[in-house]
Design an enzyme around this catalytic site. Sequence first.
Site, mmCIF file in Angstrom:
data_model
loop_
_atom_site.group_PDB
_atom_site.id
_atom_site.type_symbol
_atom_site.label_atom_id
_atom_site.label_comp_id
_atom_site.label_asym_id
_atom_site.label_seq_id
_atom_site.Cartn_x
_atom_site.Cartn_y
_atom_site.Cartn_z
ATOM 1 N N ASP A 92 -27.439 37.582 25.177
ATOM 2 C CA ASP A 92 -28.051 37.637 23.845
ATOM 3 C C ASP A 92 -26.883 37.661 22.864
ATOM 4 O OD1 ASP A 92 -30.004 37.894 21.821
ATOM 5 O OD2 ASP A 92 -29.726 40.073 21.809
ATOM 6 N N ASP A 109 -30.415 44.601 22.314
ATOM 7 C CA ASP A 109 -29.656 43.406 22.718
ATOM 8 C C ASP A 109 -29.508 43.349 24.242
ATOM 9 O OD1 ASP A 109 -28.521 42.640 19.867
ATOM 10 O OD2 ASP A 109 -28.167 44.779 20.158
ATOM 11 N N GLU A 149 -29.430 32.745 24.668
ATOM 12 C CA GLU A 149 -30.467 32.550 23.653
ATOM 13 C C GLU A 149 -30.052 31.425 22.720
ATOM 14 O OE1 GLU A 149 -32.839 35.821 21.697
ATOM 15 O OE2 GLU A 149 -31.564 35.198 20.034
#
Length: 182
Positions: free
Chosen positions: A7, A141, A68
């Site tokens: 992330d 996160d 991501e």
Amino acid sequence: MRVLGVDPGLTRCGVGVVEGVAGRPLTMLGVGVVRTPADAELGQRLVAVEQGIERWLDEHRPEYVAVERVFSQHNVRTVMGTAQASAVAMLCAARRGIPVALHTPSEVKAAVTGSGRADKAQVGAMVTRLLRLAAPPKPADAADALALAICHIWRAPAQIRLQQAVALHATRPPITSKGRTA
């Protein structure tokens, strides 16, 4: 299949490693956050993100890296930092020959919770349940990185079959209107 989920972020870059196959219980092998000081020079922050990701790659030896996909937000500065951290993660994986998959936030949320509009608490709760953890990983996160890895494990088999079908189709001669090959 062992997947490192990333992330991306400059201040906090979530990382998580999940192992398993679609349809079977998954196992978390590690979760954490690579942190950089907000007041450090950009180049130094990117080096710190690289070093952190390299440590995770060395320790866990993933077969895939799921990152991501950066999407447009109203805050351009945040988007730029996220994109830069994302590029560092992809570079680290590519340098080692590890395939990289990009997943949008809504794809990840839909895969893990069933809704592409799930909030962070819902994602954290489902990651906790799916990986049989005692509590949701903190910060968010870290939970998001695990969700990325889970999403990839569940989606990869279908994506691989689709890529193989496209490749097979590309190698076959075209069929004419009379059903014969050209």
